[in-house]
Design a protein around this motif. Structure first.
Motif, PDB file in Angstrom:
ATOM      1  N   ILE A  65       0.852  -1.191   0.000  1.00 24.75           N
ATOM      2  CA  ILE A  65       0.000   0.000   0.000  1.00 24.75           C
ATOM      3  C   ILE A  65       0.888   1.242   0.000  1.00 24.75           C
ATOM      4  O   ILE A  65       1.749   1.382   0.876  1.00 24.75           O
ATOM      5  CB  ILE A  65      -0.905   0.009   1.260  1.00 24.75           C
ATOM      6  N   LYS A 183      -0.597  -0.942  -4.677  1.00 22.92           N
ATOM      7  CA  LYS A 183      -1.875  -0.271  -4.835  1.00 22.92           C
ATOM      8  C   LYS A 183      -1.658   1.163  -4.364  1.00 22.92           C
ATOM      9  O   LYS A 183      -1.186   1.375  -3.238  1.00 22.92           O
ATOM     10  CB  LYS A 183      -2.933  -0.994  -3.988  1.00 22.92           C
ATOM     11  N   PHE A 185      -2.789   5.036  -3.412  1.00 27.14           N
ATOM     12  CA  PHE A 185      -3.896   5.838  -2.873  1.00 27.14           C
ATOM     13  C   PHE A 185      -3.469   7.300  -2.743  1.00 27.14           C
ATOM     14  O   PHE A 185      -2.308   7.582  -2.444  1.00 27.14           O
ATOM     15  CB  PHE A 185      -4.270   5.362  -1.457  1.00 27.14           C
ATOM     16  N   PRO A 206      -8.121   5.566  -9.221  1.00 24.85           N
ATOM     17  CA  PRO A 206      -9.584   5.626  -9.352  1.00 24.85           C
ATOM     18  C   PRO A 206     -10.239   6.257  -8.120  1.00 24.85           C
ATOM     19  O   PRO A 206      -9.621   6.314  -7.045  1.00 24.85           O
ATOM     20  CB  PRO A 206      -9.983   4.158  -9.488  1.00 24.85           C
ATOM     21  N   GLU A 208     -12.251   5.305  -5.909  1.00 26.06           N
ATOM     22  CA  GLU A 208     -12.327   4.524  -4.674  1.00 26.06           C
ATOM     23  C   GLU A 208     -10.972   4.421  -3.971  1.00 26.06           C
ATOM     24  O   GLU A 208     -10.901   3.860  -2.881  1.00 26.06           O
ATOM     25  CB  GLU A 208     -12.907   3.136  -4.960  1.00 26.06           C
ATOM     26  N   GLN A 209      -9.903   4.956  -4.563  1.00 23.98           N
ATOM     27  CA  GLN A 209      -8.608   4.971  -3.893  1.00 23.98           C
ATOM     28  C   GLN A 209      -8.185   6.402  -3.530  1.00 23.98           C
ATOM     29  O   GLN A 209      -7.003   6.694  -3.425  1.00 23.98           O
ATOM     30  CB  GLN A 209      -7.573   4.244  -4.748  1.00 23.98           C
TER      31      GLN A 209
END
Lengths: 333, 333
Positions: A65, A183, A185, A206, A208-209
């Motif tokens: 992350i 991923k 964010f 996107p 949602e991140q």
């Protein structure tokens, strides 16, 4: 059973080819807009360490992350946070519908561009005014307002759309991390809804991140249709000590990489590097007055003071825009 | 340039093989625990429609957002929401540290299992007591408490770990949707942190795709370490009209598929099917007293009344556990 075996073999082959292709793409040119130096080599060494399945620092893809502040980290933030400029423009636009603002001291100071009066008033009446101008509509209407503004507004110094002011080296870094199974964010003090319309195209991140500050929204049925209406009240401020809270609520895992540029990112960097195993935290240092802006400890916007002091002892990498980046914006050569 | 072409060719080949393998897996056995009928055929027709690139209902993968309630939709919820049972157990566990609870009416009614007294008191003092017993610790400590409880607690009817009580047909549906490019989210009235420790293994849904109710947490530095501590206060209730708000804040896109089982899901279903293009909303109807539980309009837990009335006019599919599902739990044949 034979079908199942063939299926598994095909899947394995596909994965192997995809991995080989991915590895090759990375080997070709990691971070081309970054100069050789401690920042670039620190990033590459970290990524190699956590993705090496035989190494002691290996991190499973699900836990790779990476969190990024937005203003001043992924795009510019001077002379004022771009969302703030947008919200100010909404005050102008909404003024005809609010004759009562003629008696509002903050509105009058804004209209007269009277900086001394604004400073004397303090932030509270200004924020209340901004809240009024940026609420009361549905979230769909507000989304359109943001898109329309981004399509027409121009940055005062660079005279370009604000979305041209994303940093090329950071976009490369986001791509590089995702190519290595991370991923990515955004964790920003700005509001999610202001970033969502353009962040996917600009950064590959996107909606949602995107973790951001949140205004209260209210569900209602209007003419048989469900709508969400914006209220003039903040539900959550994703800044400073709010960032670890936002990360906990939205992501639910401790990041292994965090990138910020101001004291508003201090706690996010602390939480990231307090985890076990190998971690990486980085700070963009705005020291390039010629190509962008130069500011840190004394700035009203994106103040970098405590986090800069905390960097050496915590082994956080300070990235010099001037020395570490070959280019800053896509329109510059 | 030749390297680049080879790379593209390899990537294309890998994708083609992966797609072929995926298509085959789906064709083999979609939703094997679902009986043939309107529910199963409705799901399959919807998925085919939105994934057919030549069809007028095609939806790009980035917008294939599917949201699922948890309690009563993905796993059981009787005789009481499992998180509620967990929180009650925390009251028992914390009692020795709270001698003042000897004067607390809700605590005494609980200890005496005096249902009449509890009903007379109403929910407020009980929720306050639960809040006290489930706060004050760091989020890491609370996470461990949840994991420990799940490892040892047993369901009163089935005498099995609660995580055995997920529904096999729903797990198949989640897999089927993801194999078709959907991104699956939980949107639950329960709290995110109660679902995160087990939802990835049970459903393939990672922590960052869980939207739930949120307790206040506070950032602090303790002995030089950053920690988040739980406070006895709810920050957000993700239920009923809260679900569209939670979806807006966390996901930022309107789902194209929503699955619930109670009136707490009504607004989530409304928001989903109010969008343009093809949409699918479904309701699990608990009508199988033999294999699970039978309840709807009169139930205190998972009450299904308004949403059941709204289903026909909105073309929401009502899924009968008894008729549509071959199996319910993995331990049943």
């Amino acid at each position: 059973m034979r079908r199942g075996s063939l299926l598994r073999a095909l899947t394995t082959l596909a994965l192997a080819i995809a991995c080989a292709a991915g590895a090759w793409a990375q080997a070709q040119a990691p971070l081309p807009s970054w100069n050789e130096g401690a920042a670039k080599s620190g990033i590459v060494a970290f990524v190699q360490a956590v993705t090496d399945p035989k190494g002691k620092n290996f991190v499973a893809p699900a836990d790779r992350i990476a969190v990024f502040d937005n203003d001043g980290t992924l795009w510019a933030e001077q002379p004022l946070y771009f969302q703030f400029l947008f919200m100010l423009d909404q005050v102008k636009k909404a003024a005809p519908q609010h004759p009562e603002w003629q008696q509002n001291a903050a509105f009058n100071a804004l209209a007269a561009q009277d900086k001394a009066a604004l400073e004397k008033l303090g932030t509270k009446p200004l924020l209340e005014l901004l809240g009024q101008a940026n609420s009361g509509m549905t979230v769909a209407e507000y989304d359109k307002t943001i898109r329309d503004w981004l399509a027409t507004a121009r940055h005062p110094k660079f005279e370009r759309p604000y979305t041209d002011l994303t940093y090329v080296p950071m976009r490369e870094l986001l791509d590089y991390l995702r190519a290595n199974g991370f991923k990515t964010f955004i964790v920003s003090g700005g509001s999610s809804e202001f970033m969502r319309p353009w962040a996917e195209k600009a950064y590959g991140i996107p909606p949602e991140q995107i973790v951001g500050s949140q205004q209260e929204v209210k569900f209602e049925m209007k003419d048989g249709k469900p709508v969400l209406t914006r209220e003039a009240k903040f539900a959550f401020v994703d800044d400073g000590p709010g960032k670890p809270v936002g990360i906990y609520r939205h992501i639910g895992k401790r990041p292994i990489l965090a990138f910020g540029n101001s004291d508003g990112d201090l706690q996010m960097l602390q939480v990231t590097t307090a985890g076990e195993g190998r971690r990486l935290a980085l700070i963009v240092h705005h020291d390039d007055a010629q190509r962008e802006f130069a500011y840190d400890r004394e700035s009203h916007v994106g103040k970098l003071d405590k986090a800069l002091d905390a960097a050496p002892a915590n082994h956080w990498l300070v990235v010099s825009m001037q020395k570490d980046w070959k280019r800053i914006f896509g329109f510059q050569q």
